[in-house]
Each structure stands twice: as C-alpha cells, then as structure tokens.
Write an enzyme that holds these catalytic residues in place. Structure first.
Site, PDB file in Angstrom:
ATOM      1  N   SER A 290      41.042 -11.480 -79.941  1.00 32.55           N
ATOM      2  CA  SER A 290      41.746 -10.256 -80.357  1.00 32.55           C
ATOM      3  C   SER A 290      42.129 -10.274 -81.826  1.00 32.55           C
ATOM      4  CB  SER A 290      43.059 -10.101 -79.589  1.00 32.55           C
ATOM      5  OG  SER A 290      42.819 -10.087 -78.241  1.00 32.55           O
TER       6      SER A 290
ATOM      7  N   HIS B 112      38.232  -5.655 -80.080  1.00 31.02           N
ATOM      8  CA  HIS B 112      37.079  -6.512 -79.783  1.00 31.02           C
ATOM      9  C   HIS B 112      35.790  -5.752 -80.081  1.00 31.02           C
ATOM     10  CE1 HIS B 112      39.052  -9.852 -77.581  1.00 31.02           C
ATOM     11  NE2 HIS B 112      39.978  -8.939 -77.407  1.00 31.02           N
TER      12      HIS B 112
ATOM     13  N   HIS C 268      36.186 -10.114 -70.998  1.00 32.19           N
ATOM     14  CA  HIS C 268      37.327 -10.613 -70.215  1.00 32.19           C
ATOM     15  C   HIS C 268      37.163 -10.234 -68.752  1.00 32.19           C
ATOM     16  CE1 HIS C 268      38.794  -9.830 -74.314  1.00 32.19           C
ATOM     17  NE2 HIS C 268      39.555 -10.887 -74.142  1.00 32.19           N
TER      18      HIS C 268
ATOM     19  N   TYR D 187      39.613  -9.304 -66.951  1.00 33.52           N
ATOM     20  CA  TYR D 187      40.467  -8.135 -66.687  1.00 33.52           C
ATOM     21  C   TYR D 187      39.804  -6.807 -67.023  1.00 33.52           C
ATOM     22  CZ  TYR D 187      41.726  -8.308 -71.701  1.00 33.52           C
ATOM     23  OH  TYR D 187      41.683  -8.329 -73.069  1.00 33.52           O
ATOM     24  N   GLU D 188      38.669  -6.865 -67.751  1.00 35.89           N
ATOM     25  CA  GLU D 188      37.960  -5.614 -68.044  1.00 35.89           C
ATOM     26  C   GLU D 188      37.236  -5.099 -66.799  1.00 35.89           C
ATOM     27  OE1 GLU D 188      35.724  -5.563 -71.978  1.00 35.89           O
ATOM     28  OE2 GLU D 188      36.372  -7.637 -71.877  1.00 35.89           O
TER      29      GLU D 188
ATOM     30  N   ALA E 150      43.866 -15.319 -79.059  1.00 33.86           N
ATOM     31  CA  ALA E 150      45.303 -15.131 -79.258  1.00 33.86           C
ATOM     32  C   ALA E 150      46.006 -15.584 -77.983  1.00 33.86           C
ATOM     33  CB  ALA E 150      45.607 -13.672 -79.537  1.00 33.86           C
TER      34      ALA E 150
ATOM     35  N   MET F  92      44.407 -14.935 -71.633  1.00 35.07           N
ATOM     36  CA  MET F  92      43.615 -14.238 -70.615  1.00 35.07           C
ATOM     37  C   MET F  92      42.107 -14.434 -70.798  1.00 35.07           C
ATOM     38  SD  MET F  92      45.687 -10.656 -70.714  1.00 35.07           S
ATOM     39  CE  MET F  92      47.472 -10.613 -70.950  1.00 35.07           C
ATOM     40  N   SER F  93      41.713 -15.479 -71.529  1.00 39.05           N
ATOM     41  CA  SER F  93      40.256 -15.688 -71.726  1.00 39.05           C
ATOM     42  C   SER F  93      39.980 -17.188 -71.756  1.00 39.05           C
ATOM     43  CB  SER F  93      39.814 -15.005 -73.023  1.00 39.05           C
ATOM     44  OG  SER F  93      40.549 -15.494 -74.126  1.00 39.05           O
TER      45      SER F  93
ATOM     46  N   ASN G 143      52.528 -14.463 -80.066  1.00 39.87           N
ATOM     47  CA  ASN G 143      53.883 -14.174 -79.548  1.00 39.87           C
ATOM     48  C   ASN G 143      54.366 -15.386 -78.757  1.00 39.87           C
ATOM     49  OD1 ASN G 143      51.670 -12.864 -77.654  1.00 39.87           O
ATOM     50  ND2 ASN G 143      53.344 -13.555 -76.341  1.00 39.87           N
TER      51      ASN G 143
ATOM     52  N   HIS H 291      49.970  -5.423 -76.491  1.00 44.06           N
ATOM     53  CA  HIS H 291      48.657  -5.757 -77.065  1.00 44.06           C
ATOM     54  C   HIS H 291      48.646  -5.460 -78.565  1.00 44.06           C
ATOM     55  CE1 HIS H 291      44.397  -6.536 -77.310  1.00 44.06           C
ATOM     56  NE2 HIS H 291      44.161  -5.315 -77.781  1.00 44.06           N
TER      57      HIS H 291
HETATM   58  N1  HPA Z   1      50.148 -13.954 -72.377  1.00 41.61           N
HETATM   59  C1  HPA Z   1      48.839 -13.888 -72.039  1.00 41.61           C
HETATM   60  N2  HPA Z   1      47.885 -13.643 -72.909  1.00 41.61           N
HETATM   61  C2  HPA Z   1      48.237 -13.475 -74.190  1.00 41.61           C
HETATM   62  C3  HPA Z   1      49.574 -13.519 -74.607  1.00 41.61           C
HETATM   63  C4  HPA Z   1      50.581 -13.783 -73.642  1.00 41.61           C
HETATM   64  O1  HPA Z   1      51.777 -13.857 -73.946  1.00 41.61           O
HETATM   65  N3  HPA Z   1      49.583 -13.301 -75.954  1.00 41.61           N
HETATM   66  C5  HPA Z   1      48.291 -13.123 -76.316  1.00 41.61           C
HETATM   67  N4  HPA Z   1      47.471 -13.226 -75.263  1.00 41.61           N
END
Ligand code: HPA
Length: 274
Positions: free
Chosen positions: A31, A62, A84, A86-87, A114, A213-214, A237, A249
């Site tokens: 990301s 992306h 991903h 989740y897509e 990320a 998430m990847s 974060n 996001h």
């Molecule tokens: N959780 C899951 N995936 C992420 C996060 C998070 O806090 N930050 C960036 N990708």
C-alpha cells in the site's frame, strides 16, 4: 484451467514482451509504496490486465504492473501492486504471481507491506524486518495445488522462512539510511477490517510484532518453490487500541507515502548488496 497451465501461459506472454529477460530479484510493493521503486534501466512495464491468467488488483493505492529493468547490473522485476485475499480472490490464486516469478528466473523475493505495530519501539515510520510469521488467515494458497512437482514439495520446512543473511543485510542498510528498524514476527489476518483492541492484545501474547493483511500467502508460495525471502514491513500505524486515533486505509496510504523516499534509498542499497 490448471494452475500450471495458467502460469506457463503468463510466463510465455511475459517472455515474449521482455525478450526472455531473466530477473534475479523480485520486489512486491505494498500500500502506498509503489513510488519507492529505484530508477531502472531498460525498463519494460507490463500491466497485469494484459497478462493472460494473471489476477487484477482492485485496491486504491495498488497499481497493477509488472516492471522489468536493470539496477546497477542487477536484473530486477517489480510487482507494483499485489493481490489480497480480502479482495475476494481465491486463496490458491494468490500463488499464481509468485510461481510466475519463479518460472521467469527469480531467486530472491523482497516482500514489502504496510503493517500495524504491536511493539512500542517500532512506531509509525519504522521498519520491521521480518524474522518469522504466524498464519492467522486460517487458509493457505498451497491447498489443492499439490499435483505439480514444478511448484515444489507439498510438505516443506519453514524453520527459516525469512532468509537470515538478507535480514542482516537489510538491518545494516536500514541503519545506513537512518531508518528506525528491528526484527519481528508478522501476524497475517484476512482483513479487510482492522483488528479489535482485544485481538491486538491476543496477538501480542502470541508473539506477534506487527499485523497485516498480506505477505504470508506470497511467502508460502515462494518458500515452496525455493525462492529466498526478505520481508520488509513498514509501520503505518500502531495496532488498534494502542493509540486513540481510529484506524483507516487512508492513514495507511498517507503514512507509507511519507516513507517512500527512505524506502527507495534502502532498496537502492539492497538491490546491489543482496
Ligand atoms: N492491521 C492490519 N493490517 C494493516 C494495519 C493494521 O493495523 N496497518 C496496515 N495494514
């Protein structure tokens, strides 16, 4: 179509476009990290959408391109944009791109992403060099893909999923670039929602350093076919509940944009040293 046929079609198409260029190092950008790619010579860009059998990325931030080129003599391929779970992609389809890279000649894979951090020493803007992972996606891209010896053995060892030498090189390069960095464990969730504060506390007890998430589906496919992996997780974060601000996001993309310059410098070192 069987996945082997699909991969072979993608490889044949790509090799025609690149005149059989054999990349040695591959990079997957996460990301907001697409702008960190070092300047490549003899660049060839192939949109995912033009490659038969390839998936399409659907997430803002992306872009979907395979970029081939040379950096100081090293043959590189970049996956600008990733796929991903989740897509809505099938878990086993997440292996297609990695196996395509393998068939093109890739020996080393740099996976960037990320992440949310669970470690107070790795705050936003820091780099977590992955030393291991926990697969909490409760699924695996290798399931049902076990008929093709060309993809590697069905049962294989993961005691060192992330290459030790590359980790050391990455930490030294991060120091040179004045990036706050440390090693850690990546815990993979499916997303697309961020975690709850209770989940974050549980993951901490399990030994996770960062959450994302990847990464894990890509790493599993890569390790099965013998590609060495370096995992570079950028903290966008702190994990949910650690700080007061709600997660989004947009924040992920905004914070990773801030480290693009640093990441580019790091990659310029790594493309030469790895
Ligand atoms: N959780 C899951 N995936 C992420 C996060 C998070 O806090 N930050 C960036 N990708």
């Amino acid at each position: 179509m069987a996945q082997l046929t699909q991969v072979k079609k993608a490889v044949a198409f790509i090799q025609k476009k690149t005149k059989k260029f054999q990349p040695e190092i591959a990079l997957i950008t996460g990301s907001g990290l697409a702008g960190s790619i070092p300047d490549l010579q003899q660049k060839i860009t192939i949109p995912y959408s033009s490659i038969p059998g390839f998936l399409q990325s659907t997430v803002p931030g992306h872009t979907g391109n395979l970029i081939f080129g040379i950096y100081k003599g090293r043959k590189i391929v970049v996956m600008q944009g990733r796929f991903h779970y989740y897509e809505g992609h099938c878990m086993k389809d997440l292996a297609i791109a990695i196996r395509t890279l393998k068939f093109l000649g890739v020996q080393k894979l740099l996976v960037s992403a990320a992440v949310g951090s669970l470690d107070l020493k790795l705050r936003t803007g820091s780099l977590c060099v992955l030393k291991d992972h926990i697969n909490f996606m409760c699924n695996n891209p290798l399931i049902g893909n076990n008929h093709e010896p060309e993809f590697g053995p069905m049962f294989f060892d993961l005691s060192v999923a992330y290459d030790k030498v590359m980790r050391k090189t990455a930490l030294a390069a991060a120091k040179k670039c004045k990036i706050n960095a440390g090693e850690g464990v990546y815990l993979a969730v499916t997303g697309p929602n961020f975690e709850t504060p209770s989940e974050i506390q549980m993951f901490k007890k399990w030994g996770a350093t960062v959450v994302g998430m990847s990464v894990v589906p890509e790493v599993l496919a890569a390790r099965q076919c013998g590609i060495d992996v370096l995992g570079l997780a950028w903290v966008s974060n702190m994990g949910c509940g650690i700080e007061k601000t709600p997660l989004s996001h947009e924040q992920t993309v905004r914070e990773t944009k801030k480290i693009e310059g640093k990441f580019k410098k790091l990659l310029e070192i790594l493309f030469v040293k790895l």
